[in-house]
Write a protein that holds these residues in place. Structure first.
Motif, PDB file in Angstrom:
ATOM      1  N   GLY A 102       8.675  -9.996   7.150  1.00  0.00           N
ATOM      2  CA  GLY A 102       8.079 -10.780   8.218  1.00  0.00           C
ATOM      3  C   GLY A 102       8.129 -10.058   9.551  1.00  0.00           C
ATOM      4  N   SER A 103       7.249  -9.062   9.763  1.00  0.00           N
ATOM      5  CA  SER A 103       6.009  -8.880   9.012  1.00  0.00           C
ATOM      6  C   SER A 103       5.849  -7.433   8.547  1.00  0.00           C
ATOM      7  N   LEU A 104       4.848  -7.213   7.710  1.00  0.00           N
ATOM      8  CA  LEU A 104       4.456  -5.883   7.293  1.00  0.00           C
ATOM      9  C   LEU A 104       3.150  -5.534   7.990  1.00  0.00           C
ATOM     10  N   VAL A 105       3.162  -4.437   8.763  1.00  0.00           N
ATOM     11  CA  VAL A 105       1.981  -4.030   9.530  1.00  0.00           C
ATOM     12  C   VAL A 105       1.053  -3.260   8.584  1.00  0.00           C
ATOM     13  N   LEU A 106       0.156  -3.978   7.945  1.00  0.00           N
ATOM     14  CA  LEU A 106      -0.628  -3.409   6.856  1.00  0.00           C
ATOM     15  C   LEU A 106      -1.490  -2.214   7.267  1.00  0.00           C
ATOM     16  N   PRO A 107      -2.082  -2.181   8.468  1.00  0.00           N
ATOM     17  CA  PRO A 107      -2.893  -1.008   8.809  1.00  0.00           C
ATOM     18  C   PRO A 107      -2.114   0.307   8.862  1.00  0.00           C
ATOM     19  N   LEU A 108      -0.792   0.242   8.917  1.00  0.00           N
ATOM     20  CA  LEU A 108       0.015   1.466   8.936  1.00  0.00           C
ATOM     21  C   LEU A 108       0.291   2.007   7.540  1.00  0.00           C
ATOM     22  N   HIS A 109      -0.160   1.302   6.488  1.00  0.00           N
ATOM     23  CA  HIS A 109       0.222   1.660   5.127  1.00  0.00           C
ATOM     24  C   HIS A 109      -0.989   1.668   4.195  1.00  0.00           C
ATOM     25  N   HIS A 110      -0.932   2.498   3.194  1.00  0.00           N
ATOM     26  CA  HIS A 110      -1.926   2.438   2.118  1.00  0.00           C
ATOM     27  C   HIS A 110      -1.577   1.250   1.225  1.00  0.00           C
ATOM     28  N   PRO A 111      -2.527   0.371   0.921  1.00  0.00           N
ATOM     29  CA  PRO A 111      -2.224  -0.795   0.079  1.00  0.00           C
ATOM     30  C   PRO A 111      -1.591  -0.435  -1.260  1.00  0.00           C
ATOM     31  N   LEU A 112      -1.977   0.696  -1.847  1.00  0.00           N
ATOM     32  CA  LEU A 112      -1.347   1.125  -3.106  1.00  0.00           C
ATOM     33  C   LEU A 112       0.147   1.318  -2.934  1.00  0.00           C
ATOM     34  N   ARG A 113       0.542   1.960  -1.816  1.00  0.00           N
ATOM     35  CA  ARG A 113       1.959   2.215  -1.585  1.00  0.00           C
ATOM     36  C   ARG A 113       2.717   0.918  -1.328  1.00  0.00           C
ATOM     37  N   ILE A 136      -5.880  -7.663   2.449  1.00  0.00           N
ATOM     38  CA  ILE A 136      -5.220  -8.772   1.758  1.00  0.00           C
ATOM     39  C   ILE A 136      -5.781  -8.952   0.349  1.00  0.00           C
ATOM     40  N   GLU A 137      -7.086  -8.994   0.225  1.00  0.00           N
ATOM     41  CA  GLU A 137      -7.681  -9.164  -1.103  1.00  0.00           C
ATOM     42  C   GLU A 137      -7.383  -7.959  -1.986  1.00  0.00           C
ATOM     43  N   LEU A 138      -7.345  -6.762  -1.401  1.00  0.00           N
ATOM     44  CA  LEU A 138      -7.020  -5.565  -2.167  1.00  0.00           C
ATOM     45  C   LEU A 138      -5.582  -5.613  -2.673  1.00  0.00           C
ATOM     46  N   LEU A 139      -4.671  -6.088  -1.844  1.00  0.00           N
ATOM     47  CA  LEU A 139      -3.287  -6.249  -2.298  1.00  0.00           C
ATOM     48  C   LEU A 139      -3.221  -7.167  -3.514  1.00  0.00           C
ATOM     49  N   ARG A 140      -3.959  -8.259  -3.471  1.00  0.00           N
ATOM     50  CA  ARG A 140      -3.949  -9.200  -4.588  1.00  0.00           C
ATOM     51  C   ARG A 140      -4.491  -8.559  -5.868  1.00  0.00           C
ATOM     52  N   ARG A 141      -5.563  -7.806  -5.736  1.00  0.00           N
ATOM     53  CA  ARG A 141      -6.152  -7.165  -6.915  1.00  0.00           C
ATOM     54  C   ARG A 141      -5.189  -6.146  -7.524  1.00  0.00           C
ATOM     55  N   LEU A 142      -4.583  -5.333  -6.670  1.00  0.00           N
ATOM     56  CA  LEU A 142      -3.660  -4.312  -7.157  1.00  0.00           C
ATOM     57  C   LEU A 142      -2.416  -4.946  -7.769  1.00  0.00           C
ATOM     58  N   THR A 167       4.934  -2.343 -12.934  1.00  0.00           N
ATOM     59  CA  THR A 167       4.350  -3.676 -13.020  1.00  0.00           C
ATOM     60  C   THR A 167       5.252  -4.666 -12.291  1.00  0.00           C
ATOM     61  N   PRO A 168       4.722  -5.481 -11.386  1.00  0.00           N
ATOM     62  CA  PRO A 168       5.560  -6.461 -10.689  1.00  0.00           C
ATOM     63  C   PRO A 168       6.185  -7.461 -11.655  1.00  0.00           C
ATOM     64  N   TYR A 169       7.299  -8.014 -11.258  1.00  0.00           N
ATOM     65  CA  TYR A 169       7.954  -9.062 -12.035  1.00  0.00           C
ATOM     66  C   TYR A 169       7.162 -10.369 -11.913  1.00  0.00           C
ATOM     67  N   SER A 170       6.636 -10.637 -10.703  1.00  0.00           N
ATOM     68  CA  SER A 170       5.898 -11.879 -10.438  1.00  0.00           C
ATOM     69  C   SER A 170       4.410 -11.687 -10.715  1.00  0.00           C
ATOM     70  N   PRO A 171       3.764 -12.632 -11.359  1.00  0.00           N
ATOM     71  CA  PRO A 171       2.333 -12.491 -11.656  1.00  0.00           C
ATOM     72  C   PRO A 171       1.449 -12.556 -10.418  1.00  0.00           C
ATOM     73  N   GLU A 172       1.893 -13.247  -9.369  1.00  0.00           N
ATOM     74  CA  GLU A 172       1.125 -13.347  -8.137  1.00  0.00           C
ATOM     75  C   GLU A 172       1.973 -12.911  -6.954  1.00  0.00           C
ATOM     76  N   LEU A 173       1.325 -12.387  -5.929  1.00  0.00           N
ATOM     77  CA  LEU A 173       2.006 -11.914  -4.735  1.00  0.00           C
ATOM     78  C   LEU A 173       1.973 -13.009  -3.670  1.00  0.00           C
ATOM     79  N   VAL A 217       2.029  -2.032  -2.616  1.00  0.00           N
ATOM     80  CA  VAL A 217       2.217  -2.701  -3.906  1.00  0.00           C
ATOM     81  C   VAL A 217       3.280  -1.990  -4.739  1.00  0.00           C
ATOM     82  N   GLU A 218       3.273  -0.659  -4.762  1.00  0.00           N
ATOM     83  CA  GLU A 218       4.290   0.068  -5.513  1.00  0.00           C
ATOM     84  C   GLU A 218       5.689  -0.228  -4.981  1.00  0.00           C
ATOM     85  N   ASP A 219       5.859  -0.143  -3.660  1.00  0.00           N
ATOM     86  CA  ASP A 219       7.181  -0.360  -3.070  1.00  0.00           C
ATOM     87  C   ASP A 219       7.689  -1.772  -3.338  1.00  0.00           C
ATOM     88  N   TRP A 220       6.811  -2.757  -3.114  1.00  0.00           N
ATOM     89  CA  TRP A 220       7.264  -4.134  -3.256  1.00  0.00           C
ATOM     90  C   TRP A 220       7.376  -4.575  -4.713  1.00  0.00           C
TER      91      TRP A 220
END
Length: 336
Positions: free
Chosen positions: A76-87, A134-140, A163-169, A89-92
């Motif tokens: 709270g919060s993650l500054v998304l423009p500073l990060h690649h969405p792939l990274r 945001i939508e890209l994070l959900r897809r990944l 693979t995430p433990y949770s089915p939804e982010l 999702v991998e980190d989290w």
């Protein structure tokens, strides 16, 4: 109502080393876990006096995941423009597996020009980068293969691992008070992370109503400065005013600031901090005796707030923070 703990980053108070600060954060998180708080939130801060120990919430959240058992672990919060969405999702996904599905992210656009040393080309379009992501994070997160450009300059489809433990982010959208952001959160079907700072009770009520029109079941999380104690008005005064002055100084270094913060004299800065303190003691802060805090929680619930994220690290010693959490925990069973 859910009650959580939020770190937002005081200065390095009293010359305490950063290693000691991390120990204190872990101790507070373990106490919050034991006492039944809903979540622990950590921010993303860069290159400033305020928030020195919070450059990457995913790294600290990995430590919190293994130090706790049941409490949710959220950015709270993650500054998304500073990060690649792939990274992201991998980190989290790592933190999600370590915590067995306890994570959540609040996406922010970012606001301070100095932060964008990490991605200067995205500063001008930072809002679009955040919302489109945001939508890209959900897809990944769902495991979908998405096409990106690789090192050769050609497109390649990739699926993030692990693979995430949770089915939804679980996603929140951070807002500083702009009504349009509340509408956007409703349209994107995210939760909302807001704060009492910068808005009146009436303004907050109106923005929640805007959001509910589009997303009736979304979660509204509100950050509030917190210390439950009979002598809170005296105890928090100097630390909170020092924190507020540091925050104003940070604003003054933002290249997009209109210059007003930089032109404040020391006397004017002191007066502004005193005014803010009095405002929080009157409305906007969970500061004071248990009965006063109980009334404030009831009022927020009546406005439509679902969760209060209790901002605790604005300069009080760790032992006072822990004692305040113990007293706050007794109110949770009575919270509406």
């Amino acid at each position: 109502m859910d009650i959580s703990v939020m770190f937002f980053g005081a200065d390095n108070v009293g010359g305490v080393g950063h290693a000691t600060k991390y120990t204190e954060i872990l101790d507070i998180a373990r106490a919050a876990d034991r006492l039944g708080f809903t979540a622990v939130w950590t921010p993303e801060r860069h290159f400033q006096q305020v928030g020195q120990v919070f450059p990457n919430p995913s790294v600290l959240s990995a430590a919190l995941a293994v130090a706790t058992e049941r409490i949710a672990i959220r950015a709270g919060s993650l500054v998304l423009p500073l990060h690649h969405p792939l990274r992201v999702v991998e980190d989290w996904a790592v933190v999600d597996n370590l915590s067995r599905g306890r994570i959540g992210l609040s996406v922010a656009t970012g606001w301070h020009s100095k932060d964008f040393v990490l991605a200067p080309e995205r500063f001008a379009g930072r809002r679009e980068h955040a919302l489109d992501g945001i939508e890209l994070l959900r897809r990944l997160w769902s495991g979908e293969e998405v096409e990106f450009t690789d090192g050769s300059g050609r497109p390649v489809a990739v699926r993030p691992q692990p693979t995430p433990y949770s089915p939804e982010l679980p996603l929140w959208l951070t807002t500083s008070g702009n009504p349009q952001t509340w509408r956007t959160a409703g349209r994107l079907r995210t939760n909302v992370l807001a704060a009492t700072i910068g808005q009146t009770r009436e303004e907050l009520a109106g923005r929640i109503a805007l959001y509910r029109e589009l997303h009736p079941k979304g979660t509204v999380t509100l950050m509030a400065h917190t210390h439950v104690a009979d002598d809170a008005a005296r105890t928090v005064g100097e630390p909170l005013k020092a924190y507020l002055k540091s925050y104003v100084a940070q604003t003054a270094t933002n290249r997009l600031d209109d210059g007003r913060a930089a032109r404040l004299t020391e006397r004017e800065s002191d007066a502004l901090a005193e005014f803010a303190l009095r405002r929080y003691l009157n409305w906007g802060g969970l500061l004071g005796p248990a009965e006063r805090c109980r009334e404030f929680l009831t009022d927020l619930s009546d406005l439509g707030v679902d969760e209060v994220a209790c901002f605790v690290d604005f300069g009080l010693p760790a032992e006072q923070v822990l004692a305040g959490l113990e007293r706050l925990s007794t109110l949770m069973t009575e919270a509406p």
